[in-house]
Scaffold this active site. Sequence first.
Site, PDB file in Angstrom:
ATOM      1  N   MET A  31       0.596  -0.646   0.697  1.00 28.64           N
ATOM      2  CA  MET A  31       0.124   0.211  -0.367  1.00 28.64           C
ATOM      3  C   MET A  31       1.359   1.592   0.113  1.00 28.64           C
ATOM      4  SD  MET A  31      -3.844  -0.882   1.963  1.00 28.64           S
ATOM      5  CE  MET A  31      -2.707  -0.832   3.901  1.00 28.64           C
TER       6      MET A  31
ATOM      7  N   GLU B 203      11.853  -0.349   4.716  1.00 35.88           N
ATOM      8  CA  GLU B 203      12.765  -1.278   4.919  1.00 35.88           C
ATOM      9  C   GLU B 203      12.283  -2.614   4.772  1.00 35.88           C
ATOM     10  OE1 GLU B 203      16.161  -0.958   7.344  1.00 35.88           O
ATOM     11  OE2 GLU B 203      15.831   0.405   7.747  1.00 35.88           O
TER      12      GLU B 203
ATOM     13  N   HIS C 158       9.554  -3.942   3.282  1.00 34.49           N
ATOM     14  CA  HIS C 158       8.951  -3.783   1.894  1.00 34.49           C
ATOM     15  C   HIS C 158      10.390  -3.920   1.018  1.00 34.49           C
ATOM     16  CE1 HIS C 158       5.462  -0.662   3.753  1.00 34.49           C
ATOM     17  NE2 HIS C 158       5.064  -2.206   2.983  1.00 34.49           N
TER      18      HIS C 158
ATOM     19  N   GLN D 205     -10.132  -2.903   2.060  1.00 31.38           N
ATOM     20  CA  GLN D 205      -9.537  -3.568   3.472  1.00 31.38           C
ATOM     21  C   GLN D 205      -9.181  -2.270   4.941  1.00 31.38           C
ATOM     22  OE1 GLN D 205      -6.324  -4.519   1.492  1.00 31.38           O
ATOM     23  NE2 GLN D 205      -5.119  -3.824   3.915  1.00 31.38           N
TER      24      GLN D 205
ATOM     25  N   LYS E 141       5.067 -10.476   9.295  1.00 31.68           N
ATOM     26  CA  LYS E 141       4.812  -9.504   9.863  1.00 31.68           C
ATOM     27  C   LYS E 141       3.208  -9.886  10.108  1.00 31.68           C
ATOM     28  CE  LYS E 141       3.898  -5.016  11.838  1.00 31.68           C
ATOM     29  NZ  LYS E 141       2.927  -4.845  10.711  1.00 31.68           N
TER      30      LYS E 141
ATOM     31  N   GLN F  21      -2.694 -12.296   7.740  1.00 26.44           N
ATOM     32  CA  GLN F  21      -3.340 -11.838   6.431  1.00 26.44           C
ATOM     33  C   GLN F  21      -2.336 -13.124   5.555  1.00 26.44           C
ATOM     34  OE1 GLN F  21      -2.805  -8.132   4.384  1.00 26.44           O
ATOM     35  NE2 GLN F  21      -0.599  -8.868   3.983  1.00 26.44           N
TER      36      GLN F  21
ATOM     37  N   VAL G 142      11.200  -7.453   9.350  1.00 24.38           N
ATOM     38  CA  VAL G 142      12.091  -6.440   9.535  1.00 24.38           C
ATOM     39  C   VAL G 142      11.934  -5.944  10.593  1.00 24.38           C
ATOM     40  CG1 VAL G 142      13.451  -5.068   8.388  1.00 24.38           C
ATOM     41  CG2 VAL G 142      12.981  -6.927   7.152  1.00 24.38           C
TER      42      VAL G 142
ATOM     43  N   LYS H 246       9.372  -3.203  11.764  1.00 23.71           N
ATOM     44  CA  LYS H 246       9.006  -1.913  10.642  1.00 23.71           C
ATOM     45  C   LYS H 246       7.435  -2.104  10.403  1.00 23.71           C
ATOM     46  CE  LYS H 246      13.337  -1.380   9.865  1.00 23.71           C
ATOM     47  NZ  LYS H 246      14.308  -0.017   9.827  1.00 23.71           N
TER      48      LYS H 246
HETATM   49  O1  PAF Z   1       0.113  -5.978   3.488  1.00 24.06           O
HETATM   50  C1  PAF Z   1      -0.324  -4.892   3.245  1.00 24.06           C
HETATM   51  O2  PAF Z   1      -0.399  -3.996   2.684  1.00 24.06           O
HETATM   52  C2  PAF Z   1      -1.623  -5.138   2.698  1.00 24.06           C
HETATM   53  O3  PAF Z   1      -2.660  -6.264   2.908  1.00 24.06           O
HETATM   54  C3  PAF Z   1      -1.709  -5.780   0.979  1.00 24.06           C
HETATM   55  C4  PAF Z   1      -1.096  -7.440   0.917  1.00 24.06           C
HETATM   56  C5  PAF Z   1      -0.965  -4.842  -0.361  1.00 24.06           C
HETATM   57  C6  PAF Z   1      -3.460  -5.960   0.232  1.00 24.06           C
HETATM   58  O4  PAF Z   1      -3.830  -4.504   0.162  1.00 24.06           O
END
Ligand code: PAF
Length: 282
Positions: free
Chosen positions: A30, A35, A37, A61, A151, A155, A178, A186
């Site tokens: 999103m 770090e 990501h 979401q 993390k 999900q 991380v 993070k």
């Molecule tokens: O983890 C996230 O940033 C979000 O939930 C995702 C997986 C990109 C879905 O919008």
Amino acid sequence: MRTIHTLKELRAVLSGYREQGKRIGLVPTMGNLHEGHISLVEQARQAADVVVTSIFVNPMQFGANEDLGNYPRTLQGDQDRLRAAGNSLIFAPSPEEVYPDGLALQTQVIVPEVSEGHCGASRPGHFEGVATVVTMLFNMIQPDVAVFGEKDFQQLAVIRKLTRDLFIPVEIIGAPTVRDADGVAKSSRNGYLSAEERALAPTIFSTMEEIATALTQGATDYTKLENNARSALSAKGFRIDYINIINSLTLRLANSEDQNLTVLVAAFLGTTRLIDNLSIKR
Ligand code: PAF
């Protein structure tokens, strides 16, 4: 590194890569990249020839009282970070591109059982929103492999199950969390913390470590461990959403026979909701 905003253009570019026999990796995000990501992009680079990072603040979401409006949108900075990380392509669609008929008319993906409890109980509709957008991204991009952070433990379980149940031909990789030097995971939401709140945040990790040590040593009174942790964090000023010791594979509350255990925590500091987890095997 190109940034593409429309599905039509994305498909044209990806079909070129496919014709060249390239393996495509996807890192769904999103944005507001940190770090954590970047480590997902690095993992994707190991597993694929071309890495697509999607940046989409998915309205489906977010609950009505959550931070959709305030969620940081930092495309310029994200582009710089991704370029430096060797990412190949950014897909940053508008909400209209993803949901042309609007959210109310959107077909949804519901993942039973693993979506329930924990964050699913506190954030009704959240995992339906995640499962729906991730399924859509899989269909739009058709990646060979996709990387998600551990993390977001629940999900990741939801995404693994929907991929299996819907026979989506993508390999799912979970990447380790991380952490800052003081143990704080993070997260884009760490940016919401005041200096005083940030100073308290490492207590989540140290509390999980204490539970993990007790579990490794054979403790099975999970309720007592959870209650002690709740009291300790509350005393420091956290508002606890949940602290659950679960079976890492089923995500159900653990029983004394379980060997793969995970401590799941969600707690508020002020208005910021932080989540974290720690797994052990015994
Ligand atoms: O983890 C996230 O940033 C979000 O939930 C995702 C997986 C990109 C879905 O919008």
